[in-house]
Design a protein around this motif. Structure first.
Motif, short mmCIF file in Angstrom:
data_model
loop_
_atom_site.label_atom_id
_atom_site.label_comp_id
_atom_site.label_asym_id
_atom_site.label_seq_id
_atom_site.Cartn_x
_atom_site.Cartn_y
_atom_site.Cartn_z
N VAL A 1 0.87 -1.18 0.00
CA VAL A 1 0.00 0.00 0.00
C VAL A 1 0.90 1.23 0.00
N ARG B 1 1.29 5.70 -1.00
CA ARG B 1 0.63 7.00 -1.14
C ARG B 1 1.39 7.77 -2.21
N ARG C 1 -4.20 7.13 -1.90
CA ARG C 1 -3.67 5.84 -1.47
C ARG C 1 -3.85 4.85 -2.61
N LEU D 1 -2.68 0.61 -4.15
CA LEU D 1 -2.18 -0.73 -3.90
C LEU D 1 -1.48 -1.21 -5.16
N ASP E 1 -7.39 3.61 -4.27
CA ASP E 1 -8.37 3.38 -3.20
C ASP E 1 -9.61 4.25 -3.39
N THR F 1 -3.29 0.68 6.00
CA THR F 1 -3.55 -0.40 5.04
C THR F 1 -4.96 -0.98 5.14
N GLU F 2 -5.70 -0.64 6.16
CA GLU F 2 -7.03 -1.23 6.33
C GLU F 2 -8.07 -0.54 5.45
N GLU F 3 -9.16 -1.27 5.20
CA GLU F 3 -10.32 -0.76 4.46
C GLU F 3 -9.97 -0.21 3.09
N PHE F 4 -9.29 -1.01 2.31
CA PHE F 4 -8.96 -0.61 0.94
C PHE F 4 -10.10 -1.04 0.03
N GLU F 5 -10.55 -0.13 -0.85
CA GLU F 5 -11.69 -0.42 -1.72
C GLU F 5 -11.33 -0.18 -3.19
N HIS F 6 -11.48 -1.22 -3.99
CA HIS F 6 -11.33 -1.12 -5.44
C HIS F 6 -12.01 -2.33 -6.06
N LEU G 1 -9.83 -5.45 -6.53
CA LEU G 1 -9.08 -5.93 -5.36
C LEU G 1 -9.20 -7.44 -5.16
#
Length: 108
Positions: free
Chosen positions: A16, A18, A25, A27, A62, A81-86, A89
């Motif tokens: 992860v 930036r 953010r 990945l 993200d 790193t938590e709650e990554f949305e794509h 994914l």
């Protein structure tokens, strides 16, 4: 004939990051040892003109549906790193303990 020096990538798929300039953010899902897109794309999209002879990364953004292609110089490790949305994914990664991501397969 002189041989080009290959720089070792600082980040691996599942890291992860930036974006230093734009703050989003991302990945990493794939790594190119050096720039591999068209000269036209570079002229239009890479406004800071980062080096082409260093690693470039394919990045899930993200909270968005698109991906980006980013020079290593423009990325830094992100500790959040938590709650990554794509939408891609789950196709590309399996979630690991502690918020890490493991690649489902080697893309490149």
């Amino acid at each position: 004939m002189a041989q080009a020096h290959i720089h070792k990538a600082r980040f691996a798929p599942g890291t992860v990051v930036r974006h230093r300039r734009f703050g989003y953010r991302g990945l990493i899902f794939d790594v190119d040892a050096m720039y591999s897109q068209s000269p036209e794309w570079y002229d239009i999209m890479a406004s800071s003109h980062p080096p082409k002879d260093r690693p470039w990364y394919h990045v899930l953004v993200d909270g968005e549906t698109h991906t980006t292609y980013v020079a290593e110089d423009n990325l830094e490790v992100c500790t959040q790193t938590e709650e990554f949305e794509h939408p891609l994914l789950r196709q590309l990664f399996t979630a690991q303990a502690g918020g890490d991501f493991a690649s489902r397969h080697v893309v490149n």
